[in-house]
Design a protein around this motif. Structure first.
Motif, short mmCIF file in Angstrom:
data_model
loop_
_atom_site.label_atom_id
_atom_site.label_comp_id
_atom_site.label_asym_id
_atom_site.label_seq_id
_atom_site.Cartn_x
_atom_site.Cartn_y
_atom_site.Cartn_z
N THR A 30 -0.85 -1.64 8.26
CA THR A 30 -1.91 -2.59 8.47
C THR A 30 -3.78 -2.85 8.83
N THR A 34 -5.30 -4.77 5.80
CA THR A 34 -5.79 -5.95 6.64
C THR A 34 -7.17 -6.54 6.99
N HIS A 35 -7.27 -7.03 8.22
CA HIS A 35 -7.98 -7.17 8.82
C HIS A 35 -9.89 -6.11 8.77
N ALA A 162 -2.64 -12.07 5.76
CA ALA A 162 -3.26 -11.34 6.22
C ALA A 162 -4.32 -10.42 5.84
N ARG A 165 -7.70 -13.18 4.90
CA ARG A 165 -8.32 -13.56 5.56
C ARG A 165 -9.24 -11.47 6.00
#
Length: 218
Positions: A30, A34-35, A162, A165
């Motif tokens: 993650t 992701t972010h 995710a 973004r």
């Protein structure tokens, strides 16, 4: 250089200790994609805006905008449910390839997966494996990252959201690019499935089984 194989880490000189790319846990994946992680890919693509090289426009099957080649291999895909699903995605691609090629272009890493991200604790500190670097639709970058993360996610659509973004915060996506994310994720996973099921990308981590399981769940 100090390598700790047991811990899966490496230290170069007096620099920070970083995780060796390999099979990551859910939390690490993650972070990697992701972010923060995909924000790194967004930062990379922004930094590559002025980069140019004659080989960026080469022919290569991992460029999502060159996915036409899958059509000649659809009959070889097994089992039947996977072949049928792949045919649907390929038909979508053929119908819309001109629109896809009209999307904003840029130089992308083109292989944004968790095995190509270096972690220093919970922080992304580097990227590796630039062999698939090419000029293509910028939105291919988050779509590729999302396809890999979703393979191992309990909620694939949440994983795609995710990643999108994270990339958007670093390099804002346009409306037409956001609309293309899911279809391009589908296109990438069909390329992976085709290559994997033909025995070309088997590895020590059982990725083919992961790909097959993900496709069945979608």
């Amino acid at each position: 250089m100090v390598v700790d194989a047991a811990a899966g880490t490496i230290r170069l000189g007096t620099g920070p200790e970083v995780s060796i790319p390999g099979p990551l846990g859910a939390a690490e994946r993650t972070v990697a994609l992701t972010h923060e992680g995909d924000g790194v890919y967004g930062d990379l693509d922004r930094a590559l805006e002025s980069f140019d090289h004659e080989h960026l426009a080469r022919e290569q099957k991992w460029d999502l905008l060159q996915s036409d080649w899958i059509g000649a291999h659809l009959d070889a895909i097994e089992p039947g449910w996977l072949r049928d699903a792949s045919c649907e995605v390929h038909e979508w691609f053929i119908e819309r390839r001109q629109d896809l090629r009209a999307l904003r272009q840029g130089v992308v890493h083109n292989d944004a997966n968790d095995h190509n991200v270096l972690l220093g604790g919970a922080e992304v500190v580097g990227l590796i494996d630039f062999g698939d670097l090419c000029r293509t639709a910028l939105v291919s970058e988050p779509a590729i990252a999302a396809s890999y993360l979703a393979m191992r996610a309990h909620d694939p659509l949440a994983a795609v959201d995710a990643v999108t973004r994270g990339y958007h915060r670093a390099l804002p996506l346009r409306d037409d690019e956001v609309q293309a994310i899911l279809p391009l994720v589908d296109t990438r996973r069909r390329v992976i499935a085709r290559e994997g099921l033909s025995g070309l990308i088997h590895d020590a981590y059982g990725n083919i089984l992961i790909v097959t399981g993900f496709l069945q769940g979608m």
